[in-house]
Design an enzyme around this catalytic site. Structure first.
Site, mmCIF file in Angstrom:
data_model
loop_
_atom_site.group_PDB
_atom_site.id
_atom_site.type_symbol
_atom_site.label_atom_id
_atom_site.label_comp_id
_atom_site.label_asym_id
_atom_site.label_seq_id
_atom_site.Cartn_x
_atom_site.Cartn_y
_atom_site.Cartn_z
ATOM 1 N N THR A 1 0.870 -1.180 0.000
ATOM 2 C CA THR A 1 0.000 0.000 0.000
ATOM 3 C C THR A 1 0.898 1.218 0.000
ATOM 4 O O THR A 1 2.061 1.117 0.359
ATOM 5 C CB THR A 1 -0.829 0.041 1.314
ATOM 6 O OG1 THR A 1 -1.718 -1.050 1.346
ATOM 7 C CG2 THR A 1 -1.628 1.315 1.491
ATOM 8 N N GLY B 1 -10.040 -3.480 2.689
ATOM 9 C CA GLY B 1 -9.146 -3.404 3.839
ATOM 10 C C GLY B 1 -9.361 -2.117 4.606
ATOM 11 O O GLY B 1 -10.439 -1.515 4.575
ATOM 12 N N ASP B 2 -8.299 -1.691 5.284
ATOM 13 C CA ASP B 2 -8.375 -0.462 6.075
ATOM 14 C C ASP B 2 -8.240 0.798 5.220
ATOM 15 O O ASP B 2 -8.734 1.866 5.585
ATOM 16 C CB ASP B 2 -7.267 -0.472 7.133
ATOM 17 C CG ASP B 2 -5.880 -0.646 6.520
ATOM 18 O OD1 ASP B 2 -5.746 -1.390 5.513
ATOM 19 O OD2 ASP B 2 -4.924 -0.048 7.035
ATOM 20 N N GLY C 1 -4.682 -4.905 7.080
ATOM 21 C CA GLY C 1 -5.804 -3.986 7.265
ATOM 22 C C GLY C 1 -6.806 -4.454 8.299
ATOM 23 O O GLY C 1 -7.391 -3.651 9.025
ATOM 24 N N THR D 1 -0.002 1.057 6.684
ATOM 25 C CA THR D 1 0.100 -0.030 5.723
ATOM 26 C C THR D 1 0.229 -1.324 6.540
ATOM 27 O O THR D 1 0.522 -1.284 7.727
ATOM 28 C CB THR D 1 1.322 0.107 4.798
ATOM 29 O OG1 THR D 1 2.508 0.134 5.596
ATOM 30 C CG2 THR D 1 1.263 1.376 3.961
ATOM 31 N N GLY D 2 0.030 -2.440 5.865
ATOM 32 C CA GLY D 2 0.103 -3.712 6.578
ATOM 33 C C GLY D 2 -1.285 -4.321 6.724
ATOM 34 O O GLY D 2 -2.221 -3.926 6.027
ATOM 35 N N ARG E 1 -13.595 -8.065 -0.746
ATOM 36 C CA ARG E 1 -12.932 -7.711 0.515
ATOM 37 C C ARG E 1 -12.403 -6.285 0.413
ATOM 38 O O ARG E 1 -11.779 -5.904 -0.567
ATOM 39 C CB ARG E 1 -11.773 -8.672 0.768
ATOM 40 C CG ARG E 1 -10.939 -8.363 2.038
ATOM 41 C CD ARG E 1 -9.711 -7.530 1.762
ATOM 42 N NE ARG E 1 -8.846 -7.390 2.931
ATOM 43 C CZ ARG E 1 -7.817 -6.560 2.997
ATOM 44 N NH1 ARG E 1 -7.500 -5.797 1.982
ATOM 45 N NH2 ARG E 1 -7.096 -6.499 4.101
HETATM 46 N N1 ASP Z 1 -3.484 -2.267 4.419
HETATM 47 C C1 ASP Z 1 -3.735 -2.894 3.166
HETATM 48 C C2 ASP Z 1 -4.969 -3.722 3.250
HETATM 49 O O1 ASP Z 1 -5.127 -4.436 4.219
HETATM 50 C C3 ASP Z 1 -2.638 -3.753 2.668
HETATM 51 C C4 ASP Z 1 -1.257 -3.311 2.964
HETATM 52 O O2 ASP Z 1 -1.014 -2.206 3.398
HETATM 53 O O3 ASP Z 1 -0.312 -4.068 2.778
HETATM 54 O O4 ASP Z 1 -5.739 -3.699 2.324
#
Ligand code: ASP
Length: 347
Positions: free
Chosen positions: A200, A230-231, A254, A251-252, A228
């Site tokens: 992200t 995410g955040d 979500g 990021t990460g 789906r």
């Molecule tokens: N945060 C993002 C999600 O969960 C993915 C990511 O940041 O790696 O959609």
């Protein structure tokens, strides 16, 4: 509305808590003096981003010091990644869902005008960050999803395009082939293992007059179930901005973020006086506390990672991750660079 004094409120809360209704919040939450002000300030202009924004932070910084709006600046910064086919975490070339369809999420906030916009699970449009801003600029809504979001984007003049690059399609096929040894897809032994990966870009800005903005854009979790989200498109999760306090994003994983409203909470902790880095770390502690058992390892630590980035109204900034080794991108008067993120756990 009846006015309830702080004392009344606390007494009432205590009575309810005693009766088993609500937990009483710690006094410190009320007693912490608020550092916020709406008076004009002089700040250190600064851009903070996930590490893949290392090119974008410079573009955004040059724009804000040139007097451009902070949200336009950070969106220009993230557009670089959205349009880069080699960044498989966002926009063109982003990892698709389990059916091979690229579905993108993005959201943004504009501090000075207290507005927000968002799109989720939008297909065939390369720059969802700009569509999120168009939702903010041209509608009475905050969030559009799926087919409606795409229809809106087309009405606003965005061009449809195939976002699935050949490289990403091959990665998806390899993932699909290796999913189940007993299905009708043949495994290819020479293939490298394709991870269930995430990625992200989040970018936040503060200008010399203390105006703030934030944006997050993503293709989300690779191989996700269609639909789906995410955040990233959720205001308060993927990013949040309050012009009195600061901006933050993530990021990460979500799913872990959404359950803690992490970006909102980072800004709230900054409002209570924490520096950006400390606020990020405190929210990571909350994330750990809110992690379900199946996602904890034998040491009680999350099996995933989550990264936070934050900037305060005065130009202080910080980044933190669950595990050591994370970096984030910054640009201020010292130029663009990657900085080590603070962390909760050493790898
Ligand atoms: N945060 C993002 C999600 O969960 C993915 C990511 O940041 O790696 O959609």
């Amino acid at each position: 509305m009846p006015i309830v004094s702080r004392r009344d409120f606390l007494e009432r809360s205590a009575a309810l808590a005693a009766a088993g209704f609500v937990p009483r919040l710690p006094d410190a939450l009320y007693d912490t003096p608020s550092p916020v002000t709406d008076a004009p300030v002089r700040a250190r202009p600064c851009i903070v981003s996930s590490s893949n924004g290392i090119r974008g932070v410079k573009v955004a910084y040059d724009r804000i010091v040139g007097g451009e709006d902070p949200l336009d600046a950070v969106i220009a910064g993230v557009n670089i990644q959205e349009l880069d086919p080699d960044d498989q975490s966002v926009g063109v070339g982003g990892f698709p869902n389990e059916e091979g369809v690229v579905q993108l999420d993005a959201s943004c906030m504009h501090g000075p005008t207290k507005r927000a916009g968002s799109v989720a699970a939008i297909e065939d449009i390369a720059t969802p960050s700009l569509v999120a801003k168009a939702v903010m600029d041209y509608t009475d809504h905050v969030m559009l999803v799926g087919a409606g979001a795409k229809k809106f984007a087309k009405a606003m003049g965005f061009k449809e395009q195939n976002l699935l690059t050949e490289k990403t399609r091959q990665d998806w096929l390899r993932w699909k082939a290796r999913l189940n040894a007993n299905d009708a897809w043949l495994d290819h032994d020479e293939d490298v293992r394709i991870k269930f990966s995430t990625g992200t870009i989040n970018m936040n800005a503060v200008t010399a007059t203390g105006d703030l903005a934030s944006v997050t854009t993503t293709s989300g979790m690779a191989w996700k179930i269609p639909g789906r989200i995410g955040d990233s498109p959720i205001i308060g999760a993927g990013q949040y901005c309050d012009n009195l306090v600061g901006a933050a994003g993530s990021t990460g994983r979500g799913e872990a973020n959404i359950k803690t409203c992490a970006s909102f909470l980072i800004v709230e902790f900054m409002r209570q006086g924490l520096a950006p880095e400390a606020a990020c770390l405190k929210v990571l502690e909350r994330v750990v506390a809110m992690t379900e058992t199946r996602l904890l390892n034998a040491n009680g630590r999350p099996k995933f990672d989550l990264e936070f980035y934050a900037v305060a109204k005065d130009g202080r900034f910080g980044g933190a991750t669950l595990y050591s080794g994370g970096r984030f991108a910054v640009c201020d008067e010292k130029g663009p660079r990657l900085e080590e993120a603070a962390f909760l756990y050493r790898r």
